[in-house]
Design a protein around this motif. Structure first.
Motif, PDB file in Angstrom:
ATOM      1  N   LEU A  68       0.852  -1.191   0.000  1.00 44.61           N
ATOM      2  CA  LEU A  68       0.000   0.000   0.000  1.00 44.61           C
ATOM      3  C   LEU A  68       0.886   1.238   0.000  1.00 44.61           C
ATOM      4  O   LEU A  68       1.674   1.457   0.910  1.00 44.61           O
ATOM      5  CB  LEU A  68      -0.911   0.002   1.223  1.00 44.61           C
ATOM      6  N   LEU A  69       0.762   2.068  -1.053  1.00 43.00           N
ATOM      7  CA  LEU A  69       1.518   3.311  -1.149  1.00 43.00           C
ATOM      8  C   LEU A  69       0.782   4.452  -0.474  1.00 43.00           C
ATOM      9  O   LEU A  69       1.354   5.502  -0.230  1.00 43.00           O
ATOM     10  CB  LEU A  69       1.779   3.674  -2.611  1.00 43.00           C
ATOM     11  N   GLY A  70      -0.474   4.263  -0.244  1.00 41.55           N
ATOM     12  CA  GLY A  70      -1.339   5.250   0.389  1.00 41.55           C
ATOM     13  C   GLY A  70      -2.492   4.491   1.006  1.00 41.55           C
ATOM     14  O   GLY A  70      -2.303   3.387   1.497  1.00 41.55           O
ATOM     15  N   ALA A  71      -3.677   5.075   0.947  1.00 36.94           N
ATOM     16  CA  ALA A  71      -4.873   4.456   1.520  1.00 36.94           C
ATOM     17  C   ALA A  71      -5.843   4.087   0.399  1.00 36.94           C
ATOM     18  O   ALA A  71      -6.814   4.791   0.147  1.00 36.94           O
ATOM     19  CB  ALA A  71      -5.529   5.429   2.505  1.00 36.94           C
ATOM     20  N   PRO A  72      -5.591   2.976  -0.294  1.00 31.24           N
ATOM     21  CA  PRO A  72      -6.442   2.624  -1.431  1.00 31.24           C
ATOM     22  C   PRO A  72      -7.842   2.179  -1.015  1.00 31.24           C
ATOM     23  O   PRO A  72      -8.047   1.661   0.083  1.00 31.24           O
ATOM     24  CB  PRO A  72      -5.693   1.477  -2.110  1.00 31.24           C
ATOM     25  N   THR A  73      -8.782   2.393  -1.936  1.00 33.45           N
ATOM     26  CA  THR A  73     -10.142   1.886  -1.811  1.00 33.45           C
ATOM     27  C   THR A  73     -10.393   0.989  -3.012  1.00 33.45           C
ATOM     28  O   THR A  73     -10.232   1.422  -4.155  1.00 33.45           O
ATOM     29  CB  THR A  73     -11.163   3.040  -1.794  1.00 33.45           C
ATOM     30  N   LEU A  74     -10.757  -0.266  -2.746  1.00 36.14           N
ATOM     31  CA  LEU A  74     -10.991  -1.253  -3.793  1.00 36.14           C
ATOM     32  C   LEU A  74     -12.477  -1.571  -3.832  1.00 36.14           C
ATOM     33  O   LEU A  74     -13.016  -2.119  -2.874  1.00 36.14           O
ATOM     34  CB  LEU A  74     -10.160  -2.508  -3.521  1.00 36.14           C
ATOM     35  N   ASN A  75     -13.142  -1.201  -4.930  1.00 29.09           N
ATOM     36  CA  ASN A  75     -14.581  -1.424  -5.094  1.00 29.09           C
ATOM     37  C   ASN A  75     -14.799  -2.510  -6.134  1.00 29.09           C
ATOM     38  O   ASN A  75     -14.374  -2.352  -7.283  1.00 29.09           O
ATOM     39  CB  ASN A  75     -15.281  -0.150  -5.573  1.00 29.09           C
ATOM     40  N   GLY A  76     -15.465  -3.598  -5.741  1.00 30.46           N
ATOM     41  CA  GLY A  76     -15.756  -4.669  -6.676  1.00 30.46           C
ATOM     42  C   GLY A  76     -16.647  -5.693  -6.021  1.00 30.46           C
ATOM     43  O   GLY A  76     -16.898  -5.638  -4.814  1.00 30.46           O
ATOM     44  N   SER A  77     -17.136  -6.644  -6.809  1.00 30.54           N
ATOM     45  CA  SER A  77     -18.000  -7.672  -6.231  1.00 30.54           C
ATOM     46  C   SER A  77     -17.213  -8.540  -5.252  1.00 30.54           C
ATOM     47  O   SER A  77     -17.735  -8.951  -4.223  1.00 30.54           O
ATOM     48  CB  SER A  77     -18.625  -8.532  -7.329  1.00 30.54           C
ATOM     49  N   ALA A  78     -15.929  -8.787  -5.578  1.00 27.11           N
ATOM     50  CA  ALA A  78     -15.063  -9.580  -4.705  1.00 27.11           C
ATOM     51  C   ALA A  78     -13.623  -9.159  -4.945  1.00 27.11           C
ATOM     52  O   ALA A  78     -13.206  -8.978  -6.086  1.00 27.11           O
ATOM     53  CB  ALA A  78     -15.229 -11.065  -4.988  1.00 27.11           C
ATOM     54  N   VAL A  79     -12.881  -9.002  -3.856  1.00 25.81           N
ATOM     55  CA  VAL A  79     -11.463  -8.649  -3.923  1.00 25.81           C
ATOM     56  C   VAL A  79     -10.683  -9.743  -3.218  1.00 25.81           C
ATOM     57  O   VAL A  79     -10.955 -10.062  -2.063  1.00 25.81           O
ATOM     58  CB  VAL A  79     -11.180  -7.277  -3.276  1.00 25.81           C
ATOM     59  N   SER A  80      -9.709 -10.310  -3.926  1.00 25.22           N
ATOM     60  CA  SER A  80      -8.930 -11.419  -3.385  1.00 25.22           C
ATOM     61  C   SER A  80      -7.451 -11.063  -3.382  1.00 25.22           C
ATOM     62  O   SER A  80      -6.914 -10.630  -4.400  1.00 25.22           O
ATOM     63  CB  SER A  80      -9.156 -12.668  -4.239  1.00 25.22           C
ATOM     64  N   THR A  81      -6.814 -11.226  -2.221  1.00 25.81           N
ATOM     65  CA  THR A  81      -5.362 -11.081  -2.122  1.00 25.81           C
ATOM     66  C   THR A  81      -4.809 -12.424  -1.662  1.00 25.81           C
ATOM     67  O   THR A  81      -5.066 -12.851  -0.549  1.00 25.81           O
ATOM     68  CB  THR A  81      -4.963  -9.973  -1.128  1.00 25.81           C
ATOM     69  N   THR A  82      -4.078 -13.101  -2.550  1.00 27.18           N
ATOM     70  CA  THR A  82      -3.509 -14.392  -2.174  1.00 27.18           C
ATOM     71  C   THR A  82      -2.051 -14.266  -1.767  1.00 27.18           C
ATOM     72  O   THR A  82      -1.509 -15.177  -1.159  1.00 27.18           O
ATOM     73  CB  THR A  82      -3.666 -15.427  -3.300  1.00 27.18           C
ATOM     74  N   GLY A  83      -1.413 -13.142  -2.113  1.00 20.38           N
ATOM     75  CA  GLY A  83      -0.063 -12.866  -1.648  1.00 20.38           C
ATOM     76  C   GLY A  83      -0.127 -12.033  -0.384  1.00 20.38           C
ATOM     77  O   GLY A  83      -1.206 -11.756   0.156  1.00 20.38           O
ATOM     78  N   THR A  84       1.016 -11.607   0.096  1.00 14.92           N
ATOM     79  CA  THR A  84       1.069 -10.779   1.299  1.00 14.92           C
ATOM     80  C   THR A  84       0.554  -9.371   1.005  1.00 14.92           C
ATOM     81  O   THR A  84       0.569  -8.918  -0.139  1.00 14.92           O
ATOM     82  CB  THR A  84       2.509 -10.681   1.835  1.00 14.92           C
ATOM     83  N   VAL A  85       0.105  -8.686   2.059  1.00 17.01           N
ATOM     84  CA  VAL A  85      -0.298  -7.283   1.967  1.00 17.01           C
ATOM     85  C   VAL A  85       0.533  -6.515   2.997  1.00 17.01           C
ATOM     86  O   VAL A  85       0.400  -6.749   4.195  1.00 17.01           O
ATOM     87  CB  VAL A  85      -1.801  -7.087   2.244  1.00 17.01           C
ATOM     88  N   ALA A  86       1.400  -5.627   2.514  1.00 15.18           N
ATOM     89  CA  ALA A  86       2.241  -4.794   3.388  1.00 15.18           C
ATOM     90  C   ALA A  86       1.669  -3.388   3.391  1.00 15.18           C
ATOM     91  O   ALA A  86       1.602  -2.731   2.346  1.00 15.18           O
ATOM     92  CB  ALA A  86       3.681  -4.793   2.893  1.00 15.18           C
TER      93      ALA A  86
END
Length: 170
Positions: free
Chosen positions: A99-117
């Motif tokens: 995350l470079l800032g404060a993102p907003t992700l709008n969608g029916s489904a959001v999937s993160t299978t890797g790490t989130v830093a």
């Protein structure tokens, strides 16, 4: 060029080096960007088309992404997120997300299978979320729909889900 200082994209665009799109980008068909890295600072207008990012180095999504049907970031290089990303369908991030800032992700489904830093930033998902990789240093993680957690989300992060939360082994 799309006549307004931007670029129209369609099909597979494969390069050995990086791809930088300084102006507005419009998808006029389903598009795959493949190469070393991609920088899209002015956003992408999807026109209801799919976008797949497949880069060997980091892809930077730092601007308004709107009107995309489905977005996938699958390259080994990771995805740097900032700004708002709007899809009518799914968003899949199979690589490491920073995350470079404060993102907003709008969608029916959001999937993160890797790490989130998180680098101390917040992350908002408007839709359902599946977290498959470890989450670190995210100050607040908000999900408006259901949240399926299959990875480590530290208790120092505030996780808010307005829907059901499912925990799985991980």
């Amino acid at each position: 060029s799309n006549g307004s200082g931007g670029t129209n994209l369609n099909g597979t665009i494969q390069t050995i080096g990086s791809q930088t799109y300084a102006g507005n980008v419009a998808l006029v068909g389903d598009t795959v960007l493949q190469g070393a890295s991609a920088v899209l600072p002015s956003g992408v207008v999807g026109g209801g088309n799919d976008l797949t990012l497949n880069m060997t180095a980091a892809t930077t999504v730092d601007g308004g992404f709107t009107g995309i049907a489905n977005l996938s970031s699958i390259g080994a290089g990771g995805t740097n997120l900032n700004g708002t990303v709007v899809t009518t369908g799914t968003q899949n991030y199979t690589n490491a997300v920073t995350l470079l800032g404060a993102p907003t992700l709008n969608g029916s489904a959001v999937s993160t299978t890797g790490t989130v830093a998180g680098a101390g930033n917040t992350l908002a998902v408007n839709g359902n979320a599946t977290v498959g990789g470890a989450v670190s240093n995210v100050s607040t993680y908000t999900v408006s729909g259901t949240a399926a957690l299959g990875a480590n989300v530290p208790t120092t992060a505030a996780l808010t889900s307005l829907g059901a939360v499912t925990l799985s082994a991980g």
